[in-house]
Enzyme design. Structure first.
Site, PDB file in Angstrom:
ATOM      1  N   TYR A  66       0.843  -1.192   0.000  1.00  0.00           N
ATOM      2  CA  TYR A  66       0.000   0.000   0.000  1.00  0.00           C
ATOM      3  C   TYR A  66       0.879   1.243   0.000  1.00  0.00           C
ATOM      4  O   TYR A  66       1.854   1.306  -0.740  1.00  0.00           O
ATOM      5  CB  TYR A  66      -1.009  -0.048   1.163  1.00  0.00           C
ATOM      6  CG  TYR A  66      -2.208   0.816   0.835  1.00  0.00           C
ATOM      7  CD1 TYR A  66      -3.068   0.447  -0.196  1.00  0.00           C
ATOM      8  CD2 TYR A  66      -2.436   2.010   1.476  1.00  0.00           C
ATOM      9  CE1 TYR A  66      -4.135   1.257  -0.568  1.00  0.00           C
ATOM     10  CE2 TYR A  66      -3.494   2.821   1.116  1.00  0.00           C
ATOM     11  CZ  TYR A  66      -4.344   2.434   0.089  1.00  0.00           C
ATOM     12  OH  TYR A  66      -5.384   3.238  -0.276  1.00  0.00           O
TER      13      TYR A  66
ATOM     14  N   ARG B 102      -8.835  10.482  -7.308  1.00  0.00           N
ATOM     15  CA  ARG B 102      -7.873  11.155  -6.420  1.00  0.00           C
ATOM     16  C   ARG B 102      -6.980  10.109  -5.752  1.00  0.00           C
ATOM     17  O   ARG B 102      -7.113   9.814  -4.573  1.00  0.00           O
ATOM     18  CB  ARG B 102      -8.623  11.968  -5.353  1.00  0.00           C
ATOM     19  CG  ARG B 102      -7.740  12.959  -4.605  1.00  0.00           C
ATOM     20  CD  ARG B 102      -8.396  13.422  -3.334  1.00  0.00           C
ATOM     21  NE  ARG B 102      -8.559  12.362  -2.364  1.00  0.00           N
ATOM     22  CZ  ARG B 102      -7.618  11.980  -1.493  1.00  0.00           C
ATOM     23  NH1 ARG B 102      -6.439  12.563  -1.480  1.00  0.00           N
ATOM     24  NH2 ARG B 102      -7.856  11.004  -0.633  1.00  0.00           N
TER      25      ARG B 102
ATOM     26  N   LYS C  19      -6.236  -1.992  -0.373  1.00  0.00           N
ATOM     27  CA  LYS C  19      -6.981  -1.822   0.886  1.00  0.00           C
ATOM     28  C   LYS C  19      -7.521  -3.155   1.389  1.00  0.00           C
ATOM     29  O   LYS C  19      -7.460  -3.464   2.579  1.00  0.00           O
ATOM     30  CB  LYS C  19      -8.126  -0.832   0.678  1.00  0.00           C
ATOM     31  CG  LYS C  19      -7.709   0.616   0.668  1.00  0.00           C
ATOM     32  CD  LYS C  19      -7.401   1.120   2.075  1.00  0.00           C
ATOM     33  CE  LYS C  19      -7.041   2.592   2.079  1.00  0.00           C
ATOM     34  NZ  LYS C  19      -6.775   3.129   3.424  1.00  0.00           N
TER      35      LYS C  19
ATOM     36  N   GLU D  71     -13.201   4.922  -1.194  1.00  0.00           N
ATOM     37  CA  GLU D  71     -11.780   5.241  -1.131  1.00  0.00           C
ATOM     38  C   GLU D  71     -11.343   6.100  -2.315  1.00  0.00           C
ATOM     39  O   GLU D  71     -11.672   5.811  -3.474  1.00  0.00           O
ATOM     40  CB  GLU D  71     -10.958   3.944  -1.127  1.00  0.00           C
ATOM     41  CG  GLU D  71      -9.493   4.132  -0.833  1.00  0.00           C
ATOM     42  CD  GLU D  71      -9.204   4.499   0.609  1.00  0.00           C
ATOM     43  OE1 GLU D  71      -8.237   5.246   0.841  1.00  0.00           O
ATOM     44  OE2 GLU D  71      -9.931   4.031   1.504  1.00  0.00           O
ATOM     45  N   ASP D  72     -10.608   7.169  -2.024  1.00  0.00           N
ATOM     46  CA  ASP D  72      -9.944   8.010  -3.024  1.00  0.00           C
ATOM     47  C   ASP D  72     -10.894   8.628  -4.040  1.00  0.00           C
ATOM     48  O   ASP D  72     -10.612   8.653  -5.256  1.00  0.00           O
ATOM     49  CB  ASP D  72      -8.820   7.236  -3.722  1.00  0.00           C
ATOM     50  CG  ASP D  72      -7.589   7.111  -2.836  1.00  0.00           C
ATOM     51  OD1 ASP D  72      -7.621   7.623  -1.711  1.00  0.00           O
ATOM     52  OD2 ASP D  72      -6.606   6.498  -3.271  1.00  0.00           O
TER      53      ASP D  72
ATOM     54  N   ASP E  85     -12.994   6.054   4.010  1.00  0.00           N
ATOM     55  CA  ASP E  85     -11.765   5.928   4.796  1.00  0.00           C
ATOM     56  C   ASP E  85     -10.916   7.184   4.757  1.00  0.00           C
ATOM     57  O   ASP E  85     -10.270   7.534   5.742  1.00  0.00           O
ATOM     58  CB  ASP E  85     -10.952   4.736   4.279  1.00  0.00           C
ATOM     59  CG  ASP E  85      -9.772   4.420   5.178  1.00  0.00           C
ATOM     60  OD1 ASP E  85      -9.976   4.305   6.396  1.00  0.00           O
ATOM     61  OD2 ASP E  85      -8.643   4.300   4.665  1.00  0.00           O
ATOM     62  N   ASP E  86     -10.907   7.902   3.628  1.00  0.00           N
ATOM     63  CA  ASP E  86     -10.110   9.131   3.544  1.00  0.00           C
ATOM     64  C   ASP E  86     -10.594  10.172   4.548  1.00  0.00           C
ATOM     65  O   ASP E  86      -9.798  10.958   5.070  1.00  0.00           O
ATOM     66  CB  ASP E  86     -10.197   9.720   2.130  1.00  0.00           C
ATOM     67  CG  ASP E  86      -9.683   8.764   1.086  1.00  0.00           C
ATOM     68  OD1 ASP E  86      -8.545   8.296   1.212  1.00  0.00           O
ATOM     69  OD2 ASP E  86     -10.437   8.457   0.142  1.00  0.00           O
TER      70      ASP E  86
ATOM     71  N   ASN F 161       0.664  12.080   2.022  1.00  0.00           N
ATOM     72  CA  ASN F 161       1.438  11.040   1.371  1.00  0.00           C
ATOM     73  C   ASN F 161       1.177  11.111  -0.129  1.00  0.00           C
ATOM     74  O   ASN F 161       0.229  11.768  -0.557  1.00  0.00           O
ATOM     75  CB  ASN F 161       1.084   9.659   1.963  1.00  0.00           C
ATOM     76  CG  ASN F 161      -0.402   9.344   1.911  1.00  0.00           C
ATOM     77  OD1 ASN F 161      -1.051   9.475   0.877  1.00  0.00           O
ATOM     78  ND2 ASN F 161      -0.945   8.920   3.044  1.00  0.00           N
TER      79      ASN F 161
END
Length: 569
Positions: A106, A159, A177, A248-249, A271-272, A421
């Protein structure tokens, strides 16, 4: 069914597959570990070399091969190939070397994997659901191979970490994930499903690349995009009423509104926004063991007021209110800085999720500023004297030496979390923060960094990794079949992280446990989340023993079971 998967409840795997069919199924393949008796039963003689290996031997061979590769991207491709050929071996290797391999599986390497996903694509994994074929989504999900699904991670690839819009290449994120759901919390890989919602891409390099595997179309927005999401969510709810849906993202324009639109419809979270908040708040609560500054007295400056930054503040706000502050008083403790500077009430362009954290102009009227028309981070640090500085900006080196030194001048043990990150987007390095604060900073990062040297000894840098919380949150919700995932459940997870902090017992120790202990930590997080779900009425009430047993029953271990052949139905 042709196969009964091994989940530790049964001592055997029963399957009608044989020969190449068996060896080509990554969930069933044992490679050279098939015994002579199994090779007789499943027609494997001649398809495998005669040596019969143990799992430990296979793990060592693969570990040696992993370490012999020249770059992290090569290691990423190697592990993805192993996952697609033998999942038990992949997870045995990953769980035994989690600290070494998590940055490859990851963050940060997965971002590189997404950029080159079309070029390294070998075998299908998960589902690519595109706008041209959205009418087929219910039929696609109805296949019997998905009967056991407990957890779905979905992205639209817009993203991806620090590399932006990757379109269908964003599939690397759901795959990664879910790999950590299994490695860190034990979800059986057969119960997980990665999904990419392919709404096109605005990445011109992909659109012009003849090898790009996604829908070759500029990214669709507006009602057509929303319809794709709606069709998907409706089909998911009908197919799996108790599934965990993990977003996610997604880009800032979609992440918050999709979460707000669907969080009360099924067991789902982003999760973000929420996972990042839970681990950041848990790490901050852990830092209080070192600084001694009570939560209600913390002043928090955040650089980057997007989904992640405001998500952290929203959960921290709830924790402050539960500690005894009024909402009005608690909100005064937050100073969010974005591109226009400090968020102020009345500022144009404020998003709904940012507005609660905008400071009243009269509270900053007497500040001394570097420029009269904008309040920057350096102004916030100089005037508000924050005790906590959090970076979610994606701007490398944004925590400059003057900013950090000014903060250290007002706080005995400044808490500084550069969380952006991948690594090259971090707001500062731990070594810089140590040097600029005379080793007084309490540090957690969003990406992995090498150890610091403190008092002549190596000191592990705490990585504020979502993998500390989201696998346990998902495990707890799945185990008790929670109807929803609430803010209270995320706060319960954060408090569990703080309770398990080494710094709780030793003020010179780390904020977070070693990843070596991640499975037991995930169990404790799951237990706290399950209890909170029961307390809030989102799950049936069970005894403590029943809840713990339900969680343990979902925690698969990557070991080989004996096989028995059954007749085809």
């Amino acid at each position: 069914m042709l196969t009964s998967m091994h989940d530790q409840a049964s001592p055997f795997v029963e399957t009608a597959l044989s020969g190449y069919e068996l060896l080509n199924n990554p969930l069933l393949n044992k490679g050279t570990a098939f015994t002579d008796a199994e090779r007789d039963a499943f027609d494997l003689h001649g398809l495998l070399p005669p040596h019969v290996a143990e799992l430990d031997y296979q793990v060592k061979r693969r570990h040696d091969a992993f370490r012999g590769l020249g770059s992290d991207l090569q290691r990423y491709v190697f592990l993805r190939g192993l996952q697609d050929s033998n999942e038990t071996l992949f997870y045995a290797l990953l769980t035994r070397n989690i600290e070494e391999m998590m940055p490859v599986v990851y963050t940060p390497t997965v971002g590189l994997g997404c950029e080159v996903f079309s070029r390294i694509f070998r075998k299908p994994r998960g589902l690519f659901l595109s706008i041209p074929h959205q009418h087929l989504i219910p039929r696609i999900l109805s296949h019997p191979r998905y009967d056991r699904i407990d957890a779905i991670v979905v992205s639209d690839g817009e993203r991806i970490l620090g590399v932006g819009d990757q379109g269908a290449g964003g599939m690397g994120i759901p795959i990664g994930k879910l790999s950590l759901y299994t490695a860190c919390a034990g979800l059986h890989p057969a119960t997980t499903l990665p999904v990419i919602l392919d709404a096109g891409t605005d990445n011109q390099s992909h659109l012009c690349d003849p090898l790009y595997i996604g829908w070759r179309h500029e990214r669709v927005r507006g009602s057509d995009y929303d319809n794709l999401v709606s069709v998907f969510v409706k089909a998911v709810r009908e197919r799996w009423p108790h599934v965990l849906l993990h977003w996610e993202d997604f880009a800032i324009g979609n992440a918050n509104r999709l979460l707000a639109g669907y969080r009360d419809c099924l067991c789902t979270f982003n999760d973000d926004i929420q996972g990042t908040a839970a681990i950041a708040v848990g790490t901050l609560l852990s830092a209080i063991n070192i600084t001694g500054v009570p939560l209600c007295e913390q002043r928090v400056a955040v650089l980057g007021a997007g989904s992640a930054g405001t998500g952290i503040c929203a959960l921290l706000l709830r924790a402050m209110i539960e500690s005894g502050l009024s909402e009005k008083r608690a909100l005064e403790n937050f100073y969010l800085v974005d591109r226009p500077g400090l968020l102020l009430q009345g500022m144009t362009g404020l998003q709904p999720f940012q507005a609660p954290f905008a400071q009243a102009p009269d509270r900053v009227a007497g500040w001394t500023l570097n420029a009269p028309d904008r309040i920057g981070l350096v102004d916030v640090v100089a005037n508000a004297h924050p005790t906590v500085l959090i970076g979610t900006s994606g701007q490398a080196h944004a925590f400059t030496e003057p900013v950090v030194r000014a903060m250290a001048g007002h706080a005995k043990r400044p808490v500084i979390f550069p969380l952006s990150n991948p690594t090259d987007r971090s707001e500062a390095t731990p070594a810089e923060l140590d040097a600029w604060t005379d080793e007084r900073a309490v540090i957690a990062t969003g990406s992995p960094f090498p150890p610091l040297r403190r008092a002549g000894k190596e000191f592990r840098v705490d990585q504020n990794n979502n993998a500390y919380v989201y696998p346990g949150i998902g495990l707890g919700a799945i185990a008790v079949r929670a109807q929803r995932i609430s803010d209270g459940m995320f706060l319960a997870a954060a408090r569990t992280i703080a309770e398990q902090s080494p710094a709780k017992r030793d003020r010179e120790a780390n904020l977070l446990p070693s990843l070596v202990d991640i499975r037991e930590l995930s169990f404790n997080v799951a237990l706290a989340v399950a209890r909170q779900a029961q307390k809030e009425g989102y799950a049936d009430t069970l005894s403590e023993e029943q809840t713990a047993a339900a969680i343990r029953a979902k925690m698969w271990k990557p070991i080989y079971a004996p096989y028995r052949r059954i007749a085809r139905a």
